[in-house]
Design a protein around this motif. Structure first.
Motif, PDB file in Angstrom:
ATOM      1  N   LEU A 120       0.818  -1.207   0.000  1.00 36.59           N
ATOM      2  CA  LEU A 120       0.000   0.000   0.000  1.00 36.59           C
ATOM      3  C   LEU A 120       0.857   1.265   0.000  1.00 36.59           C
ATOM      4  CD1 LEU A 120      -2.762   1.306   0.069  1.00 36.59           C
ATOM      5  CD2 LEU A 120      -2.755   1.052   2.555  1.00 36.59           C
ATOM      6  N   SER A 121       1.908   1.290   0.802  1.00 34.98           N
ATOM      7  CA  SER A 121       2.765   2.476   0.874  1.00 34.98           C
ATOM      8  C   SER A 121       3.498   2.726  -0.446  1.00 34.98           C
ATOM      9  CB  SER A 121       3.769   2.346   2.020  1.00 34.98           C
ATOM     10  OG  SER A 121       4.620   1.234   1.809  1.00 34.98           O
ATOM     11  N   THR A 122       3.895   1.668  -1.133  1.00 28.01           N
ATOM     12  CA  THR A 122       4.574   1.801  -2.425  1.00 28.01           C
ATOM     13  C   THR A 122       3.613   2.326  -3.479  1.00 28.01           C
ATOM     14  OG1 THR A 122       6.020  -0.038  -1.854  1.00 28.01           O
ATOM     15  CG2 THR A 122       5.910   0.564  -4.172  1.00 28.01           C
ATOM     16  N   ALA A 123       2.396   1.788  -3.521  1.00 24.16           N
ATOM     17  CA  ALA A 123       1.390   2.255  -4.477  1.00 24.16           C
ATOM     18  C   ALA A 123       1.042   3.715  -4.213  1.00 24.16           C
ATOM     19  CB  ALA A 123       0.142   1.384  -4.390  1.00 24.16           C
ATOM     20  N   LYS A 124       0.878   4.078  -2.960  1.00 30.61           N
ATOM     21  CA  LYS A 124       0.551   5.450  -2.598  1.00 30.61           C
ATOM     22  C   LYS A 124       1.645   6.407  -3.051  1.00 30.61           C
ATOM     23  CE  LYS A 124      -0.781   8.248   1.428  1.00 30.61           C
ATOM     24  NZ  LYS A 124       0.212   9.296   1.478  1.00 30.61           N
ATOM     25  N   ALA A 125       2.903   6.061  -2.811  1.00 30.72           N
ATOM     26  CA  ALA A 125       4.023   6.912  -3.214  1.00 30.72           C
ATOM     27  C   ALA A 125       4.074   7.061  -4.734  1.00 30.72           C
ATOM     28  CB  ALA A 125       5.338   6.335  -2.692  1.00 30.72           C
ATOM     29  N   GLY A 126       3.844   5.983  -5.456  1.00 32.58           N
ATOM     30  CA  GLY A 126       3.857   6.039  -6.920  1.00 32.58           C
ATOM     31  C   GLY A 126       2.743   6.904  -7.480  1.00 32.58           C
ATOM     32  N   ILE A 127       1.550   6.768  -6.919  1.00 36.41           N
ATOM     33  CA  ILE A 127       0.412   7.572  -7.372  1.00 36.41           C
ATOM     34  C   ILE A 127       0.644   9.045  -7.061  1.00 36.41           C
ATOM     35  CG2 ILE A 127      -2.046   8.034  -6.989  1.00 36.41           C
ATOM     36  CD1 ILE A 127      -2.315   4.941  -6.574  1.00 36.41           C
ATOM     37  N   GLU A 128       1.236   9.324  -5.921  1.00 39.59           N
ATOM     38  CA  GLU A 128       1.545  10.710  -5.580  1.00 39.59           C
ATOM     39  C   GLU A 128       2.558  11.305  -6.549  1.00 39.59           C
ATOM     40  OE1 GLU A 128       2.709  10.425  -1.474  1.00 39.59           O
ATOM     41  OE2 GLU A 128       0.616  10.491  -0.782  1.00 39.59           O
ATOM     42  N   ARG A 129       3.599  10.533  -6.911  1.00 36.62           N
ATOM     43  CA  ARG A 129       4.588  11.026  -7.883  1.00 36.62           C
ATOM     44  C   ARG A 129       3.953  11.211  -9.251  1.00 36.62           C
ATOM     45  NH1 ARG A 129       7.894   6.985  -5.647  1.00 36.62           N
ATOM     46  NH2 ARG A 129       7.910   5.898  -7.648  1.00 36.62           N
ATOM     47  N   LEU A 130       3.071  10.293  -9.647  1.00 34.59           N
ATOM     48  CA  LEU A 130       2.386  10.414 -10.932  1.00 34.59           C
ATOM     49  C   LEU A 130       1.545  11.686 -10.978  1.00 34.59           C
ATOM     50  CD1 LEU A 130       1.465   9.329 -13.700  1.00 34.59           C
ATOM     51  CD2 LEU A 130      -0.314   8.041 -12.483  1.00 34.59           C
ATOM     52  N   THR A 131       0.730  11.921  -9.973  1.00 34.58           N
ATOM     53  CA  THR A 131      -0.123  13.116  -9.989  1.00 34.58           C
ATOM     54  C   THR A 131       0.706  14.391  -9.907  1.00 34.58           C
ATOM     55  OG1 THR A 131      -0.536  12.928  -7.607  1.00 34.58           O
ATOM     56  CG2 THR A 131      -2.167  11.959  -9.068  1.00 34.58           C
ATOM     57  N   GLN A 132       1.756  14.380  -9.123  1.00 39.54           N
ATOM     58  CA  GLN A 132       2.643  15.543  -9.046  1.00 39.54           C
ATOM     59  C   GLN A 132       3.261  15.823 -10.416  1.00 39.54           C
ATOM     60  OE1 GLN A 132       6.155  14.935  -6.667  1.00 39.54           O
ATOM     61  NE2 GLN A 132       6.536  17.120  -6.451  1.00 39.54           N
ATOM     62  N   GLY A 133       3.734  14.793 -11.073  1.00 45.12           N
ATOM     63  CA  GLY A 133       4.354  14.944 -12.390  1.00 45.12           C
ATOM     64  C   GLY A 133       3.366  15.438 -13.434  1.00 45.12           C
ATOM     65  N   LEU A 134       2.172  14.858 -13.448  1.00 38.64           N
ATOM     66  CA  LEU A 134       1.171  15.273 -14.436  1.00 38.64           C
ATOM     67  C   LEU A 134       0.751  16.724 -14.215  1.00 38.64           C
ATOM     68  CD1 LEU A 134      -1.066  12.091 -14.662  1.00 38.64           C
ATOM     69  CD2 LEU A 134       0.603  12.923 -16.339  1.00 38.64           C
TER      70      LEU A 134
END
Length: 73
Positions: free
Chosen positions: A55-69
Motif C-alpha cells: 500500500l505504501s509503495t502504491a501510494k508513493a507512486g500515485i503521488e509522484r504520478l499526480t505531481q508529475g502530471l
C-alpha cells in the motif's frame, strides 16, 4: 497475493506528445507509464499499470504520478 495487475488509460488534456510526457515522468518523477500511441490512440494518453504492491509503495507512486502530471501538463 494478487495474481494479476490493474491497467487503466488516462486521456490527458495536454499539448505535449505522449512519448515526451512518459520520458519526463520517468526522468523527473521516477514513474513509468506507456504512451497511448503505442496502442494506436491519438492525442495524449497514458497506460498506467500496477499490480501487487505494498500500500505504501502504491501510494508513493500515485503521488509522484499526480505531481508529475500537474507539473508537466
Amino acid at each position: 497475493p494478487a495474481d494479476g495487475a490493474f491497467y487503466f488509460f488516462l486521456k490527458l488534456n495536454s499539448q505535449i506528445d505522449d512519448l515526451e510526457l512518459v520520458k519526463q515522468l520517468v526522468e523527473k518523477y521516477r514513474v513509468a507509464a506507456i504512451p497511448g500511441s503505442t496502442f494506436g490512440l491519438n492525442g495524449c494518453h497514458l497506460r498506467v499499470a500496477y499490480g501487487s504492491l505494498q500500500l505504501s509503495t502504491a501510494k508513493a507512486g500515485i503521488e509522484r504520478l499526480t505531481q508529475g502530471l500537474r507539473a508537466i501538463c
